[in-house]
Design a protein around this motif. Structure first.
Motif, PDB file in Angstrom:
ATOM      1  N   LEU A  91       0.843  -1.193   0.000  1.00 26.91           N
ATOM      2  CA  LEU A  91       0.000   0.000   0.000  1.00 26.91           C
ATOM      3  C   LEU A  91       0.879   1.246   0.000  1.00 26.91           C
ATOM      4  O   LEU A  91       1.973   1.250   0.574  1.00 26.91           O
ATOM      5  CB  LEU A  91      -0.913   0.010   1.226  1.00 26.91           C
ATOM      6  N   ASN A  92       0.383   2.306  -0.638  1.00 24.48           N
ATOM      7  CA  ASN A  92       1.097   3.583  -0.688  1.00 24.48           C
ATOM      8  C   ASN A  92       2.453   3.480  -1.375  1.00 24.48           C
ATOM      9  O   ASN A  92       3.370   4.224  -1.046  1.00 24.48           O
ATOM     10  CB  ASN A  92       1.291   4.174   0.706  1.00 24.48           C
ATOM     11  N   SER A  93       2.581   2.548  -2.318  1.00 23.55           N
ATOM     12  CA  SER A  93       3.839   2.482  -3.053  1.00 23.55           C
ATOM     13  C   SER A  93       3.571   2.786  -4.524  1.00 23.55           C
ATOM     14  O   SER A  93       2.497   2.474  -5.047  1.00 23.55           O
ATOM     15  CB  SER A  93       4.472   1.100  -2.932  1.00 23.55           C
ATOM     16  N   VAL A  94       4.562   3.410  -5.155  1.00 23.86           N
ATOM     17  CA  VAL A  94       4.417   3.738  -6.571  1.00 23.86           C
ATOM     18  C   VAL A  94       4.309   2.461  -7.395  1.00 23.86           C
ATOM     19  O   VAL A  94       3.479   2.358  -8.304  1.00 23.86           O
ATOM     20  CB  VAL A  94       5.604   4.601  -7.033  1.00 23.86           C
ATOM     21  N   ALA A  95       5.118   1.453  -7.054  1.00 25.10           N
ATOM     22  CA  ALA A  95       5.088   0.198  -7.823  1.00 25.10           C
ATOM     23  C   ALA A  95       3.697  -0.428  -7.771  1.00 25.10           C
ATOM     24  O   ALA A  95       3.175  -0.885  -8.797  1.00 25.10           O
ATOM     25  CB  ALA A  95       6.133  -0.768  -7.279  1.00 25.10           C
ATOM     26  N   GLY A  96       3.096  -0.448  -6.580  1.00 28.09           N
ATOM     27  CA  GLY A  96       1.768  -1.028  -6.452  1.00 28.09           C
ATOM     28  C   GLY A  96       0.751  -0.295  -7.298  1.00 28.09           C
ATOM     29  O   GLY A  96      -0.106  -0.903  -7.946  1.00 28.09           O
ATOM     30  N   LEU A  97       0.858   1.044  -7.300  1.00 26.82           N
ATOM     31  CA  LEU A  97      -0.094   1.829  -8.085  1.00 26.82           C
ATOM     32  C   LEU A  97       0.099   1.598  -9.577  1.00 26.82           C
ATOM     33  O   LEU A  97      -0.869   1.526 -10.336  1.00 26.82           O
ATOM     34  CB  LEU A  97       0.069   3.320  -7.738  1.00 26.82           C
ATOM     35  N   ILE A  98       1.359   1.444  -9.991  1.00 24.70           N
ATOM     36  CA  ILE A  98       1.627   1.179 -11.414  1.00 24.70           C
ATOM     37  C   ILE A  98       0.969  -0.129 -11.834  1.00 24.70           C
ATOM     38  O   ILE A  98       0.298  -0.198 -12.871  1.00 24.70           O
ATOM     39  CB  ILE A  98       3.153   1.132 -11.676  1.00 24.70           C
ATOM     40  N   VAL A  99       1.125  -1.176 -11.021  1.00 26.73           N
ATOM     41  CA  VAL A  99       0.523  -2.466 -11.359  1.00 26.73           C
ATOM     42  C   VAL A  99      -0.990  -2.327 -11.458  1.00 26.73           C
ATOM     43  O   VAL A  99      -1.619  -2.771 -12.436  1.00 26.73           O
ATOM     44  CB  VAL A  99       0.911  -3.531 -10.317  1.00 26.73           C
ATOM     45  N   ALA A 100      -1.601  -1.674 -10.453  1.00 27.29           N
ATOM     46  CA  ALA A 100      -3.060  -1.542 -10.464  1.00 27.29           C
ATOM     47  C   ALA A 100      -3.517  -0.719 -11.666  1.00 27.29           C
ATOM     48  O   ALA A 100      -4.477  -1.085 -12.357  1.00 27.29           O
ATOM     49  CB  ALA A 100      -3.537  -0.905  -9.161  1.00 27.29           C
ATOM     50  N   ASP A 101      -2.840   0.388 -11.943  1.00 26.42           N
ATOM     51  CA  ASP A 101      -3.241   1.234 -13.076  1.00 26.42           C
ATOM     52  C   ASP A 101      -3.090   0.495 -14.401  1.00 26.42           C
ATOM     53  O   ASP A 101      -3.861   0.718 -15.333  1.00 26.42           O
ATOM     54  CB  ASP A 101      -2.398   2.515 -13.104  1.00 26.42           C
ATOM     55  N   SER A 102      -2.092  -0.385 -14.483  1.00 26.06           N
ATOM     56  CA  SER A 102      -1.883  -1.079 -15.751  1.00 26.06           C
ATOM     57  C   SER A 102      -3.049  -2.013 -16.068  1.00 26.06           C
ATOM     58  O   SER A 102      -3.271  -2.328 -17.241  1.00 26.06           O
ATOM     59  CB  SER A 102      -0.568  -1.858 -15.731  1.00 26.06           C
TER      60      SER A 102
ATOM     61  N   GLY B 267      -2.380   7.337   1.599  1.00 21.85           N
ATOM     62  CA  GLY B 267      -1.745   7.772   2.829  1.00 21.85           C
ATOM     63  C   GLY B 267      -0.257   8.033   2.749  1.00 21.85           C
ATOM     64  O   GLY B 267       0.319   8.599   3.657  1.00 21.85           O
ATOM     65  N   GLY B 268       0.374   7.638   1.657  1.00 24.56           N
ATOM     66  CA  GLY B 268       1.826   7.685   1.630  1.00 24.56           C
ATOM     67  C   GLY B 268       2.395   9.042   1.281  1.00 24.56           C
ATOM     68  O   GLY B 268       1.676  10.030   1.130  1.00 24.56           O
ATOM     69  N   ALA B 269       3.709   9.085   1.150  1.00 30.56           N
ATOM     70  CA  ALA B 269       4.382  10.337   0.817  1.00 30.56           C
ATOM     71  C   ALA B 269       4.252  10.627  -0.669  1.00 30.56           C
ATOM     72  O   ALA B 269       4.222  11.774  -1.086  1.00 30.56           O
ATOM     73  CB  ALA B 269       5.849  10.248   1.208  1.00 30.56           C
ATOM     74  N   GLN B 270       4.189   9.577  -1.498  1.00 30.01           N
ATOM     75  CA  GLN B 270       4.144   9.774  -2.942  1.00 30.01           C
ATOM     76  C   GLN B 270       2.738   9.556  -3.448  1.00 30.01           C
ATOM     77  O   GLN B 270       2.327   8.423  -3.684  1.00 30.01           O
ATOM     78  CB  GLN B 270       5.095   8.799  -3.623  1.00 30.01           C
TER      79      GLN B 270
ATOM     80  N   PRO C 298      -0.413  10.698  -6.292  1.00 30.98           N
ATOM     81  CA  PRO C 298      -0.573  11.295  -7.612  1.00 30.98           C
ATOM     82  C   PRO C 298      -1.431  12.557  -7.586  1.00 30.98           C
ATOM     83  O   PRO C 298      -2.066  12.871  -6.577  1.00 30.98           O
ATOM     84  CB  PRO C 298      -1.259  10.185  -8.417  1.00 30.98           C
ATOM     85  N   ILE C 299      -1.448  13.241  -8.718  1.00 31.27           N
ATOM     86  CA  ILE C 299      -2.079  14.565  -8.805  1.00 31.27           C
ATOM     87  C   ILE C 299      -3.582  14.503  -8.594  1.00 31.27           C
ATOM     88  O   ILE C 299      -4.185  15.441  -8.066  1.00 31.27           O
ATOM     89  CB  ILE C 299      -1.731  15.238 -10.154  1.00 31.27           C
ATOM     90  N   THR C 300      -4.214  13.384  -8.987  1.00 30.75           N
ATOM     91  CA  THR C 300      -5.664  13.305  -8.784  1.00 30.75           C
ATOM     92  C   THR C 300      -5.991  13.422  -7.294  1.00 30.75           C
ATOM     93  O   THR C 300      -6.968  14.071  -6.917  1.00 30.75           O
ATOM     94  CB  THR C 300      -6.228  11.986  -9.325  1.00 30.75           C
ATOM     95  N   LEU C 301      -5.157  12.822  -6.450  1.00 34.05           N
ATOM     96  CA  LEU C 301      -5.376  12.956  -5.014  1.00 34.05           C
ATOM     97  C   LEU C 301      -4.997  14.342  -4.544  1.00 34.05           C
ATOM     98  O   LEU C 301      -5.573  14.870  -3.590  1.00 34.05           O
ATOM     99  CB  LEU C 301      -4.571  11.908  -4.248  1.00 34.05           C
ATOM    100  N   GLY C 302      -4.005  14.957  -5.215  1.00 31.89           N
ATOM    101  CA  GLY C 302      -3.650  16.337  -4.883  1.00 31.89           C
ATOM    102  C   GLY C 302      -4.870  17.240  -5.000  1.00 31.89           C
ATOM    103  O   GLY C 302      -5.178  18.023  -4.097  1.00 31.89           O
ATOM    104  N   ILE C 303      -5.589  17.108  -6.108  1.00 37.01           N
ATOM    105  CA  ILE C 303      -6.798  17.920  -6.299  1.00 37.01           C
ATOM    106  C   ILE C 303      -7.854  17.555  -5.262  1.00 37.01           C
ATOM    107  O   ILE C 303      -8.478  18.411  -4.647  1.00 37.01           O
ATOM    108  CB  ILE C 303      -7.369  17.702  -7.723  1.00 37.01           C
ATOM    109  N   TYR C 304      -8.025  16.249  -5.055  1.00 41.28           N
ATOM    110  CA  TYR C 304      -9.072  15.783  -4.149  1.00 41.28           C
ATOM    111  C   TYR C 304      -8.855  16.322  -2.736  1.00 41.28           C
ATOM    112  O   TYR C 304      -9.786  16.798  -2.091  1.00 41.28           O
ATOM    113  CB  TYR C 304      -9.082  14.254  -4.151  1.00 41.28           C
ATOM    114  N   HIS C 305      -7.612  16.291  -2.273  1.00 39.15           N
ATOM    115  CA  HIS C 305      -7.342  16.798  -0.932  1.00 39.15           C
ATOM    116  C   HIS C 305      -7.439  18.312  -0.877  1.00 39.15           C
ATOM    117  O   HIS C 305      -7.818  18.884   0.145  1.00 39.15           O
ATOM    118  CB  HIS C 305      -5.978  16.316  -0.451  1.00 39.15           C
ATOM    119  N   TYR C 306      -7.094  18.951  -1.993  1.00 35.20           N
ATOM    120  CA  TYR C 306      -7.285  20.403  -2.082  1.00 35.20           C
ATOM    121  C   TYR C 306      -8.749  20.749  -1.837  1.00 35.20           C
ATOM    122  O   TYR C 306      -9.071  21.647  -1.061  1.00 35.20           O
ATOM    123  CB  TYR C 306      -6.894  20.870  -3.478  1.00 35.20           C
TER     124      TYR C 306
END
Lengths: 324, 272
Positions: free
Chosen positions: B131-142, B215-218, B220-228
């Motif tokens: 969770l909260n890892s770039v690699a995990g997100l890449i796999v899921a997005d793919s 929840g992590g440090a890294q 993506p921008i979609t969450l940047g907007i959402y938290h904004y």
């Protein structure tokens, strides 16, 4: 290894027999064998991928829906198997009927308007005019924008106090509408935004369908004295039927999935008035402080069944079109 | 049709496009609106005495999110191409047994709602600590892109004449060599289309980002907007400025690669 990678897809081995069978000579068979090895070597990555990143998550989701998960057992394992209790709980939930109704209304109304407007625009763009290619390209923009961008833009446009939509209504003397904050309007508002996002896809696909109708048919209809309206109903519409069916079915599959748009605009509210199965499932699993993974996954299963049913109809319709 | 007869259509076309793109215009307009004018009634229809304050906030707050999204997008493109291109080559040219069944599975895989995959991935990643890892997100997005990519590549490679493949074979090229030196270079257009969509979908993804990487440090921008939106829902110029910046990839795509985009939308839905 070749054997194991074949198992999940061994369903239609017979289906390809025609192209793969040759004269029963040993050498030919050996060559065929090595060709199959090569073919499956190329397919190994995607097969492993499908097993690890589609089959396994789906299995975990199914497992979630059949067990009594709590936050602790979610982390440490050992949740009790409870069969279909989660499903029964979800089906008996007072939120179920409204969520199903909203899903159906959201999907059908979105589809009807996306398709009708997309078709009208496709017919409009079918005859090329100055700038038509550029304008058609610009129509794609809403479809390519990230959903969060479209959703937040619409949220602000539909804001009760400061939104541009209500400002425009005020100019023509209509009282402001609480688009996103009243139960009567929230579902309509998310449908409005979803139609806007879906128009480009319908436009492009139907436009391509129109291009494949031979021009001679229109010339013949004109010679027979058909006016524009008759040409549309007697030539365009019947010939566009296969493409229309596929556009609508793909639209159905996409629309059933819509979650982010509704979640960002209304979070399914107010008081569940825009909750669909997708947002309900998300809220059960991720939206509350105390997650209910089991019921959330059970709602997800219902959604899968609906999506796959639509998908099967789509594949059948597409096959029929290819056969023509 | 003469130019004279077509200009009413052009005018109507301009009006329709204007109506359709009004939300996009409004997003840009609001992104330049001063905070004090935000709740004015009626609103400023044009960004007169506008401000770039919103964009300054983007530079201040959102750059790391943009970087993460770029990384996730590129990673998704790479993973998608690696998995999809060889598979498509096999399906299109090597007649694998069970190939049709595999194509069917891929078609059905496209239908699965992302929210359900997200729940499964969440359970798996929680156990694996992904969770909260770039690699995990890449796999899921793919997973959004791979079935689509195989279908596009297969349709394209099926169109490569068999003689070309045969010539390579006569010259002594094995299957891998034929794939790498003949089929792949010829499929450049399909590669571009697949890469564009894989990048765009990963860049736009919200479902997987919000469930697997919230929840992590890294992030993506979609969450940047959402938290904004969640944190300071008063500063709509900053939110809309972020939205404008997040839309840049889509805009660039429209401009430089319109024909690939149209190809991607229609293939799978309509046969030429």
């Amino acid at each position: 290894m070749n054997q194991t990678t074949q198992t999940p897809t061994g369903l239609s081995v017979r289906g390809l027999g025609g192209s793969a069978s040759g004269p029963p000579r040993a050498r030919a068979r050996r060559r065929l064998h090595s060709e199959q090895w090569a073919a499956w070597a190329f397919l190994t990555p995607v097969t492993v991928y499908l097993l690890a990143f589609f089959a396994y998550p789906l299995y975990r989701n199914l497992d979630l829906s059949l067990r009594d998960y709590t936050v602790r057992s979610f982390v440490s394992g050992g949740a009790e198997f409870i069969g279909l209790a989660n499903h029964r709980k979800v089906l008996g939930d007072p939120a179920f009927a409204p969520a199903l109704t909203h899903t159906v209304v959201f999907t059908l109304v979105s589809l009807a308007f996306q398709f009708a407007i997309g078709l009208a625009l496709a017919v409009f763009f079918a005859k090329s005019f100055r700038l038509s290619a550029i304008l058609r390209a610009l129509f794609l923009v809403p479809w390519l924008l990230p959903l969060i961008v479209s959703a937040s833009t619409w949220s602000w446009m539909l804001n009760s106090d400061s939104g541009v939509v209500n400002a425009a209504l005020r100019l023509v003397g209509i009282a402001p509408v609480h688009w996103l904050t009243s139960p009567q309007w929230s579902l309509l508002s998310v449908i409005l935004a979803n139609v806007w996002i879906g128009i480009p896809f319908n436009l492009v696909v139907l436009y391509n369908g129109l291009q494949s109708i031979p021009a001679q048919l229109y010339e013949a209809a004109q010679i027979d004295g058909a006016n524009g309206w008759q040409q549309f109903w007697r030539v365009t519409f019947p010939l566009l039927r296969p493409v229309s069916a596929i556009t609508l079915l793909l639209g159905l599959v996409y629309t059933l999935k819509v979650f982010d748009l509704i979640w960002i605009m209304t979070r399914g509210g107010p008081s569940d008035s825009s909750t669909t199965l997708a947002t309900w499932s998300y809220r059960l699993s991720f939206g509350n402080l105390l997650p209910e993974f089991g019921p959330g996954a059970a709602v997800g299963n219902l959604l899968i069944v609906m999506a796959l049913a639509a998908g099967l109809i789509y594949i059948r319709a597409q096959k029929r079109q290819y056969q023509r | 049709m003469t130019a004279q007869r077509s200009w009413p259509r052009t005018v109507l076309g301009l009006v329709l496009t204007g109506v359709m793109l009004f939300p996009v215009y409004w997003m840009i307009n609001v992104s330049f609106t001063r905070q004090g004018d935000m709740r004015k009634s009626p609103p400023n229809w044009f960004p007169v005495d506008g401000t770039v304050e919103g964009y300054r906030s983007v530079l201040r707050d959102q750059l790391p999110y943009l970087g993460t999204s770029l990384l996730v997008g590129l990673g998704t493109v790479a993973l998608t191409l690696i998995v999809a291109a060889p598979a498509a080559y096999s399906l299109a040219k090597l007649n694998p047994r069970g190939g049709r069944a595999l194509s069917f599975v891929l078609l059905m895989a496209q239908m699965i709602p992302g929210i359900i995959m997200a729940m499964g991935f969440y359970a798996i990643y929680l156990n694996l600590g992904l969770l909260n890892s770039v690699a995990g997100l890449i796999v899921a997005d793919s997973t959004i892109a791979v079935p689509f990519a195989v279908l596009i590549f297969t349709a394209f490679m099926a169109g490569i004449p068999d003689e070309v493949m045969h010539a390579a074979k006569v010259d002594g090229a094995g299957p891998w060599r034929t794939f790498w030196s003949v089929a792949l270079p010829v499929s450049r257009n399909a590669t571009v289309t697949v890469s564009l969509f894989a990048f765009l979908w990963a860049w736009s993804d919200f479902v997987y980002a919000s469930t697997l990487d919230s929840g992590g440090a890294q992030r993506p921008i979609t969450l940047g907007i959402y938290h904004y939106i969640g944190n300071n829902n008063q500063e709509w110029n900053a939110i809309m400025a972020t939205a404008v910046v997040a839309s840049i990839p889509a805009t660039v795509l429209i401009i430089i690669a319109q024909r690939y985009v149209a190809a991607g939308v229609t293939s799978g839905a309509v046969k030429d």
